[in-house]
Design an enzyme around this catalytic site. Sequence first.
Site, PDB file in Angstrom:
ATOM      1  N   GLY A  26      15.768 -28.835  32.504  1.00  0.00           N
ATOM      2  CA  GLY A  26      14.834 -27.724  32.331  1.00  0.00           C
ATOM      3  C   GLY A  26      13.460 -28.058  32.881  1.00  0.00           C
ATOM      4  CB  SER A  27      10.567 -25.853  33.471  1.00  0.00           C
ATOM      5  OG  SER A  27      10.446 -25.277  32.189  1.00  0.00           O
ATOM      6  CG  ASP A  84      15.976 -22.623  25.197  1.00  0.00           C
ATOM      7  OD1 ASP A  84      15.222 -22.631  26.191  1.00  0.00           O
ATOM      8  OD2 ASP A  84      17.168 -22.973  25.244  1.00  0.00           O
ATOM      9  CE  LYS A  94      18.964 -29.289  24.492  1.00  0.00           C
ATOM     10  NZ  LYS A  94      18.087 -28.870  25.605  1.00  0.00           N
ATOM     11  N   GLY A  97      18.756 -22.996  29.969  1.00  0.00           N
ATOM     12  CA  GLY A  97      19.030 -23.398  31.350  1.00  0.00           C
ATOM     13  C   GLY A  97      20.510 -23.612  31.623  1.00  0.00           C
ATOM     14  CD  GLU A 103      20.509 -29.198  27.914  1.00  0.00           C
ATOM     15  OE1 GLU A 103      19.557 -29.154  28.709  1.00  0.00           O
ATOM     16  OE2 GLU A 103      20.753 -28.285  27.103  1.00  0.00           O
ATOM     17  CE  LYS A 121      10.369 -23.598  25.510  1.00  0.00           C
ATOM     18  NZ  LYS A 121      10.838 -24.586  26.480  1.00  0.00           N
TER      19      LYS A 121
HETATM   20  C1  5RP Z   1      18.773 -26.199  29.241  1.00  0.00           C
HETATM   21  C2  5RP Z   1      17.970 -26.347  28.012  1.00  0.00           C
HETATM   22  C3  5RP Z   1      16.516 -26.570  28.182  1.00  0.00           C
HETATM   23  O1  5RP Z   1      16.181 -27.784  27.637  1.00  0.00           O
HETATM   24  C4  5RP Z   1      15.793 -25.466  27.483  1.00  0.00           C
HETATM   25  O2  5RP Z   1      16.236 -24.241  28.002  1.00  0.00           O
HETATM   26  C5  5RP Z   1      14.273 -25.587  27.661  1.00  0.00           C
HETATM   27  O3  5RP Z   1      13.965 -25.377  29.004  1.00  0.00           O
HETATM   28  P1  5RP Z   1      12.478 -25.354  29.530  1.00  0.00           P
HETATM   29  O4  5RP Z   1      11.906 -26.695  29.287  1.00  0.00           O
HETATM   30  O5  5RP Z   1      12.619 -24.996  30.994  1.00  0.00           O
HETATM   31  O6  5RP Z   1      11.736 -24.263  28.783  1.00  0.00           O
HETATM   32  O7  5RP Z   1      18.452 -26.321  26.902  1.00  0.00           O
HETATM   33  O8  5RP Z   1      20.105 -25.909  28.936  1.00  0.00           O
END
Ligand code: 5RP
Length: 226
Positions: A26-27, A84, A94, A97, A103, A121
Amino acid sequence: MNLKQMVGIEAASYIEDGMIVGLGTGSTAYYMVEELGRRIKEENLSVVGVTTSEATRQQAEGLGIPLKSIDEVPHVDLTIDGADEVNPQFEGIKGGGAALLFEKIVATYSRHNIWIVDESKWVEQLGAFPLPVEVMPYGSQQLVHLFEKEGLNPVLRVDADNNPIVTDGKHYIIDLHCQVIAEPRRLADWLNSLPGVVEHGLFLSIVDTVIIGKESGIETIQKHAN
Ligand code: 5RP
């Protein structure tokens, strides 16, 4: 520096020489992986990374981080990942992404799990963020109907061409727009009981440290065993 970058860099400071490290997706996790790449180059840190997605594998490989698969390591010392949503009970959602399956596998075999999030979050109750459920393509429409019947407002995740997105594990994602998840454990147990459900994004007893990026600075919260 933005909040995601701030917590990503902070989390990478928890990585010690010789560790086997789970690398999230993720970002936010992106910045942690970049910082780890820098530390390996500049501090001569010796670690092995276990990635949780194809996207992170490509990033880590590009940075020269030595990698092994989860099946090639005896355990993982520490996994650092984004999330998330996370609540004060250290339960989270989660999978935004679409990497939740890998994960959760890597997190489960990790001695410690750190999540890195920005303050948006941190929530009192889970569910405003749609809960991702990873399902087998075969039978997925039946699961959509079942979730509809249960009032869970399912939406099959699609790409820009309206085709179902396909995860690294070759599955589909159904997002449940629950709004509020009053009993996360009960919902998790029910989802686990459904044929065709491969995994879901409720991570309930996994994380022990949450690093929150706030406008006022970084807050690190540890789960105390009781
Ligand atoms: C991917 C995930 C990510 O960790 C989650 O979506 C958070 O992403 P971001 O840091 O881009 O907000 O669970 O599957």
